[in-house]
Design an enzyme around this catalytic site. Sequence first.
Site, mmCIF file in Angstrom:
data_model
loop_
_atom_site.group_PDB
_atom_site.id
_atom_site.type_symbol
_atom_site.label_atom_id
_atom_site.label_comp_id
_atom_site.label_asym_id
_atom_site.label_seq_id
_atom_site.Cartn_x
_atom_site.Cartn_y
_atom_site.Cartn_z
ATOM 1 C CB SER A 140 -0.845 -0.009 1.285
ATOM 2 O OG SER A 140 -1.452 1.240 1.500
ATOM 3 C CE1 TYR A 153 -4.145 -2.435 5.122
ATOM 4 C CE2 TYR A 153 -3.348 -0.198 4.744
ATOM 5 C CZ TYR A 153 -3.801 -1.422 4.249
ATOM 6 O OH TYR A 153 -3.891 -1.608 2.882
HETATM 7 N N1 NAP Z 1 -8.677 -0.570 -1.582
HETATM 8 C C1 NAP Z 1 -7.664 0.184 -1.249
HETATM 9 O O1 NAP Z 1 -7.802 1.426 -1.174
HETATM 10 C C2 NAP Z 1 -6.314 -0.442 -1.001
HETATM 11 C C3 NAP Z 1 -5.200 0.414 -1.002
HETATM 12 C C4 NAP Z 1 -3.944 -0.137 -0.768
HETATM 13 C C5 NAP Z 1 -3.808 -1.495 -0.541
HETATM 14 N N2 NAP Z 1 -4.902 -2.306 -0.543
HETATM 15 C C6 NAP Z 1 -4.696 -3.738 -0.267
HETATM 16 O O2 NAP Z 1 -5.299 -4.505 -1.283
HETATM 17 C C7 NAP Z 1 -5.618 -5.804 -0.774
HETATM 18 C C8 NAP Z 1 -7.032 -6.178 -1.214
HETATM 19 O O3 NAP Z 1 -7.952 -5.272 -0.645
HETATM 20 P P1 NAP Z 1 -9.252 -4.741 -1.449
HETATM 21 O O4 NAP Z 1 -9.086 -3.297 -1.638
HETATM 22 O O5 NAP Z 1 -9.535 -5.599 -2.608
HETATM 23 O O6 NAP Z 1 -10.366 -4.918 -0.292
HETATM 24 P P2 NAP Z 1 -11.595 -5.932 -0.148
HETATM 25 O O7 NAP Z 1 -12.556 -5.742 -1.282
HETATM 26 O O8 NAP Z 1 -12.071 -5.727 1.243
HETATM 27 O O9 NAP Z 1 -10.944 -7.393 -0.313
HETATM 28 C C9 NAP Z 1 -10.174 -7.988 0.697
HETATM 29 C C10 NAP Z 1 -10.098 -9.467 0.400
HETATM 30 O O10 NAP Z 1 -9.247 -10.099 1.389
HETATM 31 C C11 NAP Z 1 -9.944 -11.259 1.841
HETATM 32 N N3 NAP Z 1 -9.465 -11.711 3.147
HETATM 33 C C12 NAP Z 1 -9.438 -11.058 4.335
HETATM 34 N N4 NAP Z 1 -8.949 -11.859 5.291
HETATM 35 C C13 NAP Z 1 -8.656 -13.048 4.701
HETATM 36 C C14 NAP Z 1 -8.123 -14.277 5.154
HETATM 37 N N5 NAP Z 1 -7.816 -14.478 6.454
HETATM 38 N N6 NAP Z 1 -7.903 -15.271 4.260
HETATM 39 C C15 NAP Z 1 -8.235 -15.097 2.952
HETATM 40 N N7 NAP Z 1 -8.781 -13.972 2.468
HETATM 41 C C16 NAP Z 1 -8.982 -12.963 3.332
HETATM 42 C C17 NAP Z 1 -11.403 -10.853 1.860
HETATM 43 O O11 NAP Z 1 -12.219 -12.000 1.959
HETATM 44 P P3 NAP Z 1 -13.728 -11.941 2.586
HETATM 45 O O12 NAP Z 1 -14.618 -11.527 1.449
HETATM 46 O O13 NAP Z 1 -13.960 -13.333 3.037
HETATM 47 O O14 NAP Z 1 -13.702 -10.939 3.699
HETATM 48 C C18 NAP Z 1 -11.473 -10.162 0.491
HETATM 49 O O15 NAP Z 1 -11.554 -11.123 -0.535
HETATM 50 C C19 NAP Z 1 -5.417 -5.731 0.742
HETATM 51 O O16 NAP Z 1 -4.190 -6.359 1.084
HETATM 52 C C20 NAP Z 1 -5.335 -4.232 1.011
HETATM 53 O O17 NAP Z 1 -4.530 -3.963 2.144
HETATM 54 C C21 NAP Z 1 -6.161 -1.815 -0.755
#
Ligand code: NAP
Length: 279
Positions: A140, A153
């Site tokens: 991130s 985080y």
């Molecule tokens: N969106 C942003 O602004 C942003 C910015 C920087 C970095 N990121 C990073 O991008 C990555 C994906 O996030 P996203 O934005 O796509 O958010 P998201 O839509 O909330 O997706 C998160 C995913 O992680 C899964 N997850 C959480 N805990 C888990 C576990 N113990 N085992 C397996 N899967 C698990 C969730 O599954 P469930 O559906 O079962 O909860 C979901 O599929 C994360 O690492 C986040 O830190 C996001």
Amino acid sequence: MNNERIALITGSSSGIGLETSSYLARRGYTVWATVRNLEKTSELHKAIESEKLSIEIAQLDVCDNSSVKNAVTQILQKSGRIDVLVNNAGYGLRGAIEEVSLDEWQKQFETNFFGAIRVTQAVLPQMRQQRSGVIVNISSVLGRMAIPFSGPYTASKFALEGLTETLRYELAPWNIKAILIEPGFIATKFQENVQLAQDAQSDDSPYTPFKQVSSRRIQRNIYRAAPPERVAETIYRALAHPHPKLRYPVGRDARSFIPLRRFLPSRVFEYLLKRQLGL
Ligand SMILES: NC(=O)c1ccc[n+]([C@@H]2O[C@H](COP(=O)([O-])OP(=O)(O)OC[C@H]3O[C@@H](n4cnc5c(N)ncnc54)[C@H](OP(=O)(O)O)[C@@H]3O)[C@@H](O)[C@H]2O)c1
């Protein structure tokens, strides 16, 4: 020779994981889209059926040793190799450092950091045997700079950055690459899934006035969020490169904040960020 490329992606039920699964599959990868809860696969099934994508679904909870082991065994039995691992599963935890219990800290690291280690350790024997592979760690902009009230985080993503730098050195003899994707705000369910630390939920918290101002200022920028496809596209481009870089920022915010943090004297950067956040 079979040129099929096999990718394992964690956290594929939504957001970046879901988008990256479809994006890579459309471009010829066989994707193992893994989810911790097999009941949350309707979006994946929609993508598979509407576009006839080569996506297999498997259960994988990054916090559970046997779930990780079973998923990797299943993939190797069916596909015979793993070329790409995308460590994407993660969530955000909000609260002042003083207010987040150690249990909450540990859970945050268990998913965002140890989860990535657990899956990486499970795929490395195969990648070393193949003498090839790429590990993509979704970090991130907060893996490069801190903001207040997101300490756990931020710390988990800083840790992931150090882990990835180390992997690059250790895995070079087997031609295995490790890269970091550093998104800014991305339009996914991430914000709605952010957890608020238990002790941060009371309005009596001494941090409440500061949290309210800074969170209002942060929310104001969310409308600028980039689509998750931008992250998927960046991953695909990095995978296509014979010598991928260590870091790939994604989004206008990440591409401006990261160089500012890196090149401005820290006192100047802190002053500017505090002004931005109303602190
Ligand atoms: N969106 C942003 O602004 C942003 C910015 C920087 C970095 N990121 C990073 O991008 C990555 C994906 O996030 P996203 O934005 O796509 O958010 P998201 O839509 O909330 O997706 C998160 C995913 O992680 C899964 N997850 C959480 N805990 C888990 C576990 N113990 N085992 C397996 N899967 C698990 C969730 O599954 P469930 O559906 O079962 O909860 C979901 O599929 C994360 O690492 C986040 O830190 C996001």
